[in-house]
Scaffold this motif. Structure first.
Motif, PDB file in Angstrom:
ATOM      1  N   GLU A   1      39.073   0.916  52.731  1.00  0.00           N
ATOM      2  CA  GLU A   1      39.362  -0.331  53.214  1.00  0.00           C
ATOM      3  C   GLU A   1      40.044  -1.419  52.100  1.00  0.00           C
ATOM      4  OE1 GLU A   1      35.158  -1.092  52.218  1.00  0.00           O
ATOM      5  OE2 GLU A   1      36.265   0.379  53.239  1.00  0.00           O
ATOM      6  N   PRO A   2      39.452  -1.083  50.686  1.00  0.00           N
ATOM      7  CA  PRO A   2      40.118  -1.837  49.698  1.00  0.00           C
ATOM      8  C   PRO A   2      41.568  -1.677  49.770  1.00  0.00           C
ATOM      9  CG  PRO A   2      38.108  -0.792  48.842  1.00  0.00           C
ATOM     10  CD  PRO A   2      38.374  -0.305  50.301  1.00  0.00           C
ATOM     11  N   ALA A   3      42.097  -0.627  50.037  1.00  0.00           N
ATOM     12  CA  ALA A   3      43.656  -0.579  50.083  1.00  0.00           C
ATOM     13  C   ALA A   3      44.205  -1.247  50.941  1.00  0.00           C
ATOM     14  CB  ALA A   3      43.962   1.138  50.202  1.00  0.00           C
ATOM     15  N   GLY A   4      43.653  -1.322  52.218  1.00  0.00           N
ATOM     16  CA  GLY A   4      44.040  -2.342  53.092  1.00  0.00           C
ATOM     17  C   GLY A   4      44.109  -3.738  52.899  1.00  0.00           C
ATOM     18  N   ILE A   5      42.838  -4.145  52.057  1.00  0.00           N
ATOM     19  CA  ILE A   5      42.949  -5.650  51.580  1.00  0.00           C
ATOM     20  C   ILE A   5      43.752  -5.864  50.446  1.00  0.00           C
ATOM     21  CG2 ILE A   5      41.060  -7.156  50.262  1.00  0.00           C
ATOM     22  CD1 ILE A   5      38.970  -5.660  51.387  1.00  0.00           C
TER      23      ILE A   5
ATOM     24  N   VAL B   1      35.800  -9.066  60.980  1.00  0.00           N
ATOM     25  CA  VAL B   1      37.139  -9.338  60.271  1.00  0.00           C
ATOM     26  C   VAL B   1      38.285  -8.679  60.803  1.00  0.00           C
ATOM     27  CG1 VAL B   1      38.297  -8.825  58.098  1.00  0.00           C
ATOM     28  CG2 VAL B   1      36.141  -9.719  57.930  1.00  0.00           C
ATOM     29  N   VAL B   2      37.955  -7.352  61.284  1.00  0.00           N
ATOM     30  CA  VAL B   2      39.172  -6.520  61.686  1.00  0.00           C
ATOM     31  C   VAL B   2      39.905  -7.265  63.062  1.00  0.00           C
ATOM     32  CG1 VAL B   2      39.983  -4.340  62.869  1.00  0.00           C
ATOM     33  CG2 VAL B   2      38.313  -4.310  60.880  1.00  0.00           C
ATOM     34  N   LEU B   3      38.899  -7.735  63.934  1.00  0.00           N
ATOM     35  CA  LEU B   3      39.206  -8.239  65.025  1.00  0.00           C
ATOM     36  C   LEU B   3      39.848  -9.741  64.873  1.00  0.00           C
ATOM     37  CD1 LEU B   3      36.164  -8.021  67.660  1.00  0.00           C
ATOM     38  CD2 LEU B   3      38.514  -6.869  67.642  1.00  0.00           C
ATOM     39  N   GLN B   4      39.729 -10.462  63.837  1.00  0.00           N
ATOM     40  CA  GLN B   4      40.066 -11.729  63.441  1.00  0.00           C
ATOM     41  C   GLN B   4      41.488 -11.408  62.825  1.00  0.00           C
ATOM     42  OE1 GLN B   4      36.412 -12.815  61.290  1.00  0.00           O
ATOM     43  NE2 GLN B   4      37.001 -14.937  62.099  1.00  0.00           N
TER      44      GLN B   4
ATOM     45  N   GLU C   1      41.201  -0.850  59.689  1.00  0.00           N
ATOM     46  CA  GLU C   1      40.587  -0.497  60.921  1.00  0.00           C
ATOM     47  C   GLU C   1      40.480   0.893  60.931  1.00  0.00           C
ATOM     48  OE1 GLU C   1      41.866  -1.542  65.789  1.00  0.00           O
ATOM     49  OE2 GLU C   1      43.394  -0.977  64.173  1.00  0.00           O
ATOM     50  N   LYS C   2      41.069   1.866  60.441  1.00  0.00           N
ATOM     51  CA  LYS C   2      40.881   3.459  60.412  1.00  0.00           C
ATOM     52  C   LYS C   2      39.824   3.456  59.383  1.00  0.00           C
ATOM     53  CE  LYS C   2      45.571   5.065  61.416  1.00  0.00           C
ATOM     54  NZ  LYS C   2      46.583   5.622  61.014  1.00  0.00           N
ATOM     55  N   ALA C   3      39.266   2.536  58.509  1.00  0.00           N
ATOM     56  CA  ALA C   3      38.115   2.842  57.600  1.00  0.00           C
ATOM     57  C   ALA C   3      36.945   2.418  58.249  1.00  0.00           C
ATOM     58  CB  ALA C   3      38.273   1.876  56.394  1.00  0.00           C
ATOM     59  N   GLN C   4      37.062   1.930  59.622  1.00  0.00           N
ATOM     60  CA  GLN C   4      35.761   1.612  60.165  1.00  0.00           C
ATOM     61  C   GLN C   4      34.509   2.775  60.416  1.00  0.00           C
ATOM     62  OE1 GLN C   4      36.174  -2.274  62.584  1.00  0.00           O
ATOM     63  NE2 GLN C   4      37.773  -0.813  63.301  1.00  0.00           N
ATOM     64  N   ILE C   5      33.621   2.807  60.411  1.00  0.00           N
ATOM     65  CA  ILE C   5      32.413   3.670  60.997  1.00  0.00           C
ATOM     66  C   ILE C   5      31.621   3.098  62.029  1.00  0.00           C
ATOM     67  CG2 ILE C   5      30.759   5.262  60.381  1.00  0.00           C
ATOM     68  CD1 ILE C   5      31.903   5.405  57.437  1.00  0.00           C
ATOM     69  N   PHE C   6      31.805   3.597  63.130  1.00  0.00           N
ATOM     70  CA  PHE C   6      30.874   3.041  64.207  1.00  0.00           C
ATOM     71  C   PHE C   6      29.704   3.984  64.450  1.00  0.00           C
ATOM     72  CE2 PHE C   6      35.144   1.810  65.078  1.00  0.00           C
ATOM     73  CZ  PHE C   6      34.909   0.423  65.302  1.00  0.00           C
TER      74      PHE C   6
END
Length: 225
Positions: A121-125, A167-170, A191-196
């Motif tokens: 996710e840091p790449a997206g940030i 954060v993703v939803l916001q 979004e793709k970095a999320q783990i559910f």
């Protein structure tokens, strides 16, 4: 009322003996207050222990009952779920709701889900912050304030070191407002970095009843194990 009419006593008006006596009284009062506080602390601990002793067994036994009921409900839903999959196709959704047509009864079964990130996710940030940097240098005060707010939103959780799950939803809610390719790419990476991860199972819902006084009431329930 009498104290309000008494003139204020100045320290300079008191004799050394009076000052000494007031000092002794103040120390005694402070000592008594500390003793009282310590006694209250001990009483608090004792009452807490007694409270636990009276209630912990019933609550732990109730968990066992709830767990059995929830597992039974999940098992009983399997035929309904099988038909649902035939009608609508297989789904990886985390909950299912069944409600009577008149809305008088409803049960939702599902899994509570914990959200974490895989470390990419840091790449997206970075992409999002690069776009936000273009807003901070302009003359638009509102844009600068919005960029500052989003930078705060992108700060990692102090305990986990990761983004906050919501954060993703916001960010997605703001994607149309920003309408920037880099911003949208950043959201997609996050979004793709999320783990559910499914954690506990739950059963919740409601049923409308009519009480002894003829009043219609909605009884709700929510159990989790």
């Amino acid at each position: 009322m009498e104290n309000e009419n008494k003139p204020a006593v100045k320290l300079s008006d008191l004799s050394p003996e009076q000052i000494k006596q007031l000092t002794i009284e103040a120390k005694e009062r402070s000592k008594a207050e500390r003793k009282k506080k310590q006694e209250n602390y001990i009483a608090f601990k004792e009452l807490g222990a007694e409270f636990l002793e009276r209630n912990i067994t019933a609550l732990t036994e109730l968990r066992g009952i709830n767990e059995n009921v929830i597992l039974k409900v999940f098992k009983d839903f399997e035929p309904t779920l099988a038909i649902r999959k035939e009608l609508y196709g297989a789904s990886d959704q985390d909950s299912y709701t069944t409600t009577l047509p008149d809305g008088s009864e409803s049960i939702t079964i599902g899994f509570n889900v914990a959200i974490s990130f895989d470390g990419t996710e840091p790449a997206g940030i970075t992409k999002i912050k690069q776009y936000l940097a273009t807003l901070t240098g302009g003359d638009n005060t509102n844009a600068r304030k919005l960029a500052a707010s989003l930078n705060l939103l992108l700060k990692p959780n102090g305990k986990t070191g990761m983004l906050k799950p919501n954060v993703v939803l916001q960010l997605k809610a703001l994607s149309e407002e920003y309408n920037d390719e880099g911003f949208n790419d950043g959201i997609e990476i996050i979004e793709k970095a999320q783990i559910f991860t499914r954690t506990t199972q739950y059963v919740r819902g409601w049923k409308y009843i009519t009480d002894d006084h003829g009043q219609r009431k909605k009884l709700t329930f929510n159990f989790s194990v």
